[in-house]
Structure formats: structure tokens, C-alpha cells
Design a protein around this motif. Structure first.
Motif, PDB file in Angstrom:
ATOM      1  N   PRO A  36       0.762  -0.957   0.205  1.00 35.46           N
ATOM      2  CA  PRO A  36       0.043  -0.136   0.106  1.00 35.46           C
ATOM      3  C   PRO A  36       0.884   1.009   0.124  1.00 35.46           C
ATOM      4  CG  PRO A  36      -0.026  -1.086   2.169  1.00 35.46           C
ATOM      5  CD  PRO A  36       0.864  -2.006   1.437  1.00 35.46           C
ATOM      6  N   ASN A  37       0.267   2.346  -0.469  1.00 35.75           N
ATOM      7  CA  ASN A  37       1.042   3.570  -0.680  1.00 35.75           C
ATOM      8  C   ASN A  37       1.148   4.246   0.773  1.00 35.75           C
ATOM      9  OD1 ASN A  37      -1.463   5.048  -0.141  1.00 35.75           O
ATOM     10  ND2 ASN A  37      -1.568   5.589  -2.320  1.00 35.75           N
ATOM     11  N   THR A  38       1.689   5.113   1.254  1.00 35.41           N
ATOM     12  CA  THR A  38       2.121   5.866   2.386  1.00 35.41           C
ATOM     13  C   THR A  38       0.677   6.485   2.895  1.00 35.41           C
ATOM     14  OG1 THR A  38       2.642   7.756   1.219  1.00 35.41           O
ATOM     15  CG2 THR A  38       4.237   6.254   2.117  1.00 35.41           C
ATOM     16  N   GLU A  39      -0.121   6.909   2.286  1.00 35.69           N
ATOM     17  CA  GLU A  39      -1.318   7.374   3.009  1.00 35.69           C
ATOM     18  C   GLU A  39      -2.372   6.066   3.358  1.00 35.69           C
ATOM     19  OE1 GLU A  39      -4.622  10.741   1.524  1.00 35.69           O
ATOM     20  OE2 GLU A  39      -4.880   8.709   0.382  1.00 35.69           O
ATOM     21  N   ALA A  40      -2.369   5.035   2.354  1.00 39.28           N
ATOM     22  CA  ALA A  40      -2.935   3.836   2.923  1.00 39.28           C
ATOM     23  C   ALA A  40      -2.438   3.018   4.017  1.00 39.28           C
ATOM     24  CB  ALA A  40      -2.909   2.892   1.820  1.00 39.28           C
ATOM     25  N   ALA A  41      -1.133   3.206   4.077  1.00 37.05           N
ATOM     26  CA  ALA A  41      -0.248   2.595   5.316  1.00 37.05           C
ATOM     27  C   ALA A  41      -0.707   3.674   6.666  1.00 37.05           C
ATOM     28  CB  ALA A  41       1.103   2.597   5.307  1.00 37.05           C
ATOM     29  N   PHE A  42      -0.641   4.800   6.349  1.00 33.15           N
ATOM     30  CA  PHE A  42      -1.293   5.636   7.729  1.00 33.15           C
ATOM     31  C   PHE A  42      -2.663   5.351   8.060  1.00 33.15           C
ATOM     32  CE2 PHE A  42      -4.341   9.209   8.527  1.00 33.15           C
ATOM     33  CZ  PHE A  42      -3.662   9.820   9.782  1.00 33.15           C
ATOM     34  N   MET A  43      -3.607   4.960   7.009  1.00 32.95           N
ATOM     35  CA  MET A  43      -5.032   4.508   7.462  1.00 32.95           C
ATOM     36  C   MET A  43      -4.952   3.488   8.211  1.00 32.95           C
ATOM     37  SD  MET A  43      -8.024   3.294   4.713  1.00 32.95           S
ATOM     38  CE  MET A  43      -6.828   1.913   4.363  1.00 32.95           C
ATOM     39  N   LEU A  44      -4.030   2.263   7.803  1.00 37.67           N
ATOM     40  CA  LEU A  44      -3.977   1.130   8.606  1.00 37.67           C
ATOM     41  C   LEU A  44      -3.656   1.477  10.068  1.00 37.67           C
ATOM     42  CD1 LEU A  44      -2.504  -1.202   5.787  1.00 37.67           C
ATOM     43  CD2 LEU A  44      -4.950  -1.113   6.487  1.00 37.67           C
ATOM     44  N   GLN A  45      -2.526   2.156  10.203  1.00 37.39           N
ATOM     45  CA  GLN A  45      -1.923   2.532  11.344  1.00 37.39           C
ATOM     46  C   GLN A  45      -2.877   3.377  12.356  1.00 37.39           C
ATOM     47  OE1 GLN A  45      -0.763   5.595  12.646  1.00 37.39           O
ATOM     48  NE2 GLN A  45      -0.275   4.618  14.767  1.00 37.39           N
ATOM     49  N   HIS A  46      -3.522   4.236  11.822  1.00 32.00           N
ATOM     50  CA  HIS A  46      -4.435   5.040  12.559  1.00 32.00           C
ATOM     51  C   HIS A  46      -5.621   4.393  13.046  1.00 32.00           C
ATOM     52  CE1 HIS A  46      -5.935   9.143  13.657  1.00 32.00           C
ATOM     53  NE2 HIS A  46      -7.166   8.541  13.310  1.00 32.00           N
ATOM     54  N   TRP A  47      -6.280   3.682  12.331  1.00 29.93           N
ATOM     55  CA  TRP A  47      -7.356   2.646  12.792  1.00 29.93           C
ATOM     56  C   TRP A  47      -7.191   1.368  13.348  1.00 29.93           C
ATOM     57  CZ3 TRP A  47     -10.965   6.099  13.618  1.00 29.93           C
ATOM     58  CH2 TRP A  47     -11.160   7.445  12.741  1.00 29.93           C
TER      59      TRP A  47
END
Length: 306
Positions: A42-53
Motif C-alpha cells: 500500500p502507498n504511504t497514505e494507505a499505510a497511515f490509514m491502517l496504522q491510525h485505525w
């Protein structure tokens, strides 16, 4: 058998989050065994989504087995799917792109393709009243997908319904959309760890225009100076990527989310011609700014000429 739910190669936020959302729905509401999967990192924004939630990164798969049950989301283009996709048992397609053709199914299937900005918006509608059952993390994934695909409602693909659904999800989550989107876009803009080839392929699709094959790449960012500072090495890498991927030319658009414009890198006369014919641009150097251009789906791909 467990149904695999996945989106396109080079997974962005929607192709990472929507498989998670729909696999949850299949498991917890429909009572059908399903699990999300990815066709790449996943791109960096998608990785952020996974981590954040607090979501687990789905398994990355290279291909699908014969007769394996699958649900395809956020694409219907065989070029963006596993090589053996037509041998799999496609159960459903949920998408918001134009129909491409080329997929084969074992029998009649459920297909939902709607002119909305995000696959997650369509899924929210398909769930009906059951959407209220989504736990916080799943609602968060859906909201992140919508804000990503609409560029926080700046993209011309945005509909009032996308805004409405995002608003409902944000209210449920107690989130300020502007503050959360800023965190998302900061994550999307942090591309320092990626090689030039990885940047070019991070959010890209193959597209043919009058016999010329392009890899059309988009980098959406609130810090365009970062990728543009690497333009010389990026344009040199275009040649390698084109040769490895079997295309004639890479087109790389750096989209400035805040200024609502795109900068196209212009390494040669072919791309200069594309810029002039497609966007009415006047090109005098190795970059050209295209005011108002934000969407590959709605503004770039449909206008490409050679």
C-alpha cells in the motif's frame, strides 16, 4: 471456501480500505467467509490509514488460484488484476470506473458500478441500514477512502453524495474532516523512502492512445517540491520503467492538492506533444503546470491525445 476481496495493483487508499470494509460486511453481516487482500504494497497514505485505525495490513498476493472465489473492488480492468483472474470464480464487482471489458465469469454475478468518487461510498449504500453496524475502525477506513479519492472534496469526481456519506461517518467518529485530511495528505506526501521507480509506479495505470502505450502516474501531494526536486532522476528512470513494463512512455503528473493543479514532467517531444494536444498547454521547459487538473479518471485519461 473463503472469498478473497481485493482491488487493483499499486494499491492506493481506496484499493486498500475498501477490501477491508467489504470483507467485514461479508463476514459479520452476510455470514460469508471472506478476507481482504492486496496486489502490492500500500502507498504511504494507505499505510497511515491502517496504522491510525489499528487495522492489520491485508495479505499481499501475486495471483489467484483456479476457481478461487473472489470479489473485485475499485477496478474492472484485467490489466490491473492478477494474471489468472479469469480462471478464478468472480462473485462480484464493486467499482466506480468506466467498464473496460475482458473479465470472464463462471456464471451470473453481482456487478455494481456507480458514478461516485469512491468505492467505499458505494459500499456504504449497498449495506443500507447495516452500515450503522460498522465498528469504528471500519467506519474510519471508509471515511479515509472517501477523503482520499475526493482529495477532501477538491477532485472534480466528487459528488454531493460522497460528501454526505463522509459527513455522516465523520460525525459518527467525532472527527473534524479538515484536520484528519491534513494528516492523511501529510502521510501521502512523505515519499522520501521510495526510489524513483517506486514513485513512478506508486499510483499508476496503463493506458493506450492510438497505438501508443502509456503508464499514467499520479503523485498527489501537499508538498510538490519534494518529488519535483527529483525531476531529473525521475525522468531518467522513465526509460527503465517503460522498458520493464512494456510501455512506450511514462506520463507523471504531480498533483498539488492545495493549489489544485498538476505539474506534468516533460522529458521529450512526445510528452510535449501530449501536453499541447491534450491540455492546450504551452510547453517551454521540462515541466508544465496544468491549472485545475486533479483527476486522472475524469481529466487526464479522457483527454489524452498523441
Amino acid at each position: 471456501m473463503t472469498t478473497l476481496v481485493f482491488g487493483h495493483k499499486s494499491p492506493d487508499t481506496d484499493s486498500t480500505g475498501s477490501p477491508i470494509v467489504w470483507a467485514w460486511y461479508m463476514n459479520e453481516v452476510k455470514g460469508e467467509a471472506a478476507k481482504p487482500a492486496l496486489l502490492g504494497e500500500p502507498n504511504t497514505e494507505a499505510a497511515f490509514m491502517l496504522q491510525h485505525w489499528g487495522l492489520d495490513k491485508p495479505e499481499i498476493i501475486g495471483d489467484v488460484a483456479e476457481d478461487a472465489p473472489v470479489v473485485i473492488v475499485d477496478t474492472n480492468n484485467p490489466a490491473e488484476l492478477p494474471a489468472s483472474i479469469n480462471a478464478a470464480d468472480i462473485k462480484a464487482i464493486i467499482d466506480h470506473h468506466k467498464l473496460v471489458g475482458g473479465l470472464e465469469t463462471k456464471g451470473p454475478i453481482d456487478i455494481t458500478v456507480r458514478p461516485l468518487a469512491c468505492t467505499a461510498t458505494i459500499m456504504y449504500d449497498l449495506m443500507g441500514d447495516d452500515a450503522a453496524k460498522m465498528p469504528e475502525a471500519i467506519k474510519g477506513a471508509a471515511l479515509t477512502c472517501i477523503l482520499s479519492d475526493t482529495l477532501e472534496f477538491r477532485s472534480p469526481t466528487t459528488t454531493e453524495h460522497d460528501k454526505e456519506v463522509a459527513g455522516k461517518l465523520a460525525t459518527d467518529l467525532g472527527l473534524d474532516i479538515t484536520e484528519f485530511a491534513a494528516k492523511m495528505f501529510a502521510a501521502k506526501s512523505d515519499v522520501s523512502a521510495f526510489s524513483d521507480a517506486e514513485l513512478i509506479r506508486m499510483d499508476s495505470k496503463e493506458y493506450e492512445v492510438d497505438g501508443t502505450k502509456f503508464r499514467v502516474s499520479v503523485l498527489e501531494t501537499t508538498a510538490p517540491e519534494i518529488p519535483l526536486g527529483r525531476k531529473d532522476s525521475l525522468m531518467e528512470t522513465f526509460k527503465t520503467v517503460a522498458a520493464e513494463d512494456g510501455v512506450d512512455q511514462v506520463l507523471l503528473f504531480v498533483v498539488d492538492i492545495l493549489k489544485e493543479e498538476a505539474t506534468l514532467l516533460v522529458p521529450n517531444d512526445l510528452v510535449k506533444t501530449v501536453a499541447e494536444k491534450s491540455f492546450g498547454a504551452s510547453v517551454s521547459g521540462d515541466t508544465v503546470v496544468l491549472p485545475g487538473v486533479m483527476s486522472r479518471k475524469k481529466q487526464i485519461i479522457p483527454n489524452l491525445k498523441v
